[in-house]
Write an enzyme that holds these catalytic residues in place. Structure first.
Site, short mmCIF file in Angstrom:
data_model
loop_
_atom_site.label_atom_id
_atom_site.label_comp_id
_atom_site.label_asym_id
_atom_site.label_seq_id
_atom_site.Cartn_x
_atom_site.Cartn_y
_atom_site.Cartn_z
N LYS A 244 -12.82 10.53 -6.81
CA LYS A 244 -12.87 9.30 -6.00
C LYS A 244 -14.01 9.39 -4.98
O LYS A 244 -14.78 8.45 -4.80
CB LYS A 244 -11.51 9.08 -5.31
CG LYS A 244 -10.42 8.68 -6.31
CD LYS A 244 -9.01 8.75 -5.72
CE LYS A 244 -7.97 8.53 -6.83
NZ LYS A 244 -6.58 8.64 -6.35
N GLN B 184 -3.38 10.79 -1.31
CA GLN B 184 -3.16 11.24 -2.69
C GLN B 184 -1.72 11.69 -2.87
O GLN B 184 -1.23 12.53 -2.13
CB GLN B 184 -4.14 12.38 -3.01
CG GLN B 184 -4.15 12.80 -4.47
CD GLN B 184 -4.63 11.69 -5.42
OE1 GLN B 184 -5.62 11.01 -5.15
NE2 GLN B 184 -3.92 11.51 -6.52
N ASP C 212 -4.70 1.35 -2.12
CA ASP C 212 -3.88 1.71 -3.29
C ASP C 212 -2.89 0.60 -3.64
O ASP C 212 -2.26 0.63 -4.70
CB ASP C 212 -3.12 3.02 -3.04
CG ASP C 212 -3.82 4.23 -3.66
OD1 ASP C 212 -4.57 4.04 -4.63
OD2 ASP C 212 -3.61 5.35 -3.16
#
Ligand code: NAD
Length: 291
Positions: A52, A96, A119
């Protein structure tokens, strides 16, 4: 059978963003800035976060990687998120997952300000997604939708069977495919570990989205001729022939299933790269929506 090439579509999506970022630079506007929070040192999480951050660099976004010890307290992590929420230079925040067991995923997700929740896991953004309002769509399902769009696959009226009902993949995927629009307008069956007649449901599916995390679960005899198969699964299985010591396996038995499909995503090189491309699109959106 046609391969849905996630590398190719991801590249195209990122190239588009790169041009848009160059435009922001020309206009003297703010550059998107993603903060990625990594707790502990889980190998797979390290790889995903690394990919990412690298994508941010390729596109021209700023990125900040916040590394925290495995044993950090929940309160300390929440205060790190609060600082990122209050930092005007940070546009998007991702934490994460999975987090260590002593930390509540839910509390952490809910602590991210909805306007920085790239997200798309915050309940406010999930609610907006359900209602078809403008919002951040969770990256993996969003990436799959982008791929269906890129290949101009007409999903109208198709029966989609989604295997797995997690909040990050299966459930949002089922909502997106059932929404009005293209891709969308599917009749969706959302299945899970308690589903009794999964094989028969899959046999009747025009689209199968496999997101359960069991390597090669979907076999050739579960898939009808001409089906579209999206393989979300990524499991590390030991493989002494590889330098890393493991191979990545999808949830679909590619050798058995691919000859029967009209379209199929490979693992690796399918949904994985699209997840990152979708996250980049969300980060860009977080930045430009603010201005
Ligand atoms: P999860 O463990 O949170 O959820 C798994 C779901 O599968 C559950 O809802 C469970 O009910 C269902 N399930 C389990 N066994 C089943 C069975 N026998 N029959 C039917 N349903 C069953 O998993 P997740 O986070 O949604 O991830 C699923 C897979 O996708 C994993 O392999 C994960 O690594 C992968 N993944 C890939 C990406 C990507 O970018 N490609 C992103 C996220 C997750």
């Amino acid at each position: 059978m046609k391969i849905l090439d996630g590398q190719l579509v991801s590249r195209a999506t990122k190239d588009e963003l790169k041009i848009k970022v160059a435009q922001l630079v020309t206009e003297g506007k703010k550059i998107p800035h993603l903060a990625a929070v990594l707790v502990g040192n889980n190998g797979a999480s390290e790889t995903y976060v690394g990919a990412k951050v690298k994508s941010c660099e390729e596109i021209g976004f700023k990125s900040t990687l916040v590394r925290l010890e495995e044993n950090i307290s929940e309160n300390k992590l929440l205060s790190v998120i609060e600082d990122l929420n209050n930092d005007p230079d940070i546009d998007g925040i991702l934490v994460q997952l999975p987090l260590p067991k002593h930390i509540s995923d839910e509390k952490v997700i809910n602590a991210i300000h909805p306007s920085k929740d790239v997200d798309g896991f915050h309940p406010i953004n999930v609610g907006k997604m359900v209602q078809g309002l403008d919002t951040f769509i969770p990256a993996t399902p969003y990436g799959i939708m982008l791929m269906l769009e890129y290949y101009k696959i007409n999903t109208k009226g198709l029966h989609a069977v989604v295997i797995g009902r997690s909040n990050i993949v299966g459930r949002p995927m089922s909502i997106l495919l059932s929404r009005s629009g293209q891709p969308g307008n599917c009749t969706v069956t959302l299945t899970h570990s308690h589903t009794r007649n999964l094989k028969e449901l899959c046999e009747s599916a025009d689209i199968i989205v496999a997101a359960l995390g069991i390597p090669e679960f979907v076999k050739g005899d579960m898939v009808k001729d001409g089906a579209i198969v999206i393989d979300v699964g990524i499991t590390r299985v030991p493989d002494p022939s590889k330098k890393s010591g493991f191979a990545l396996k999808g949830d679909v038995d590619f050798a058995e299933v691919s000859p029967k499909c009209s379209f199929i995503t490979p693992v690796p090189g399918g949904v994985g790269p699209m997840t990152i491309a979708a996250l980049m699109k969300n980060t860009f959106k977080a930045c430009v929506d603010k201005n």
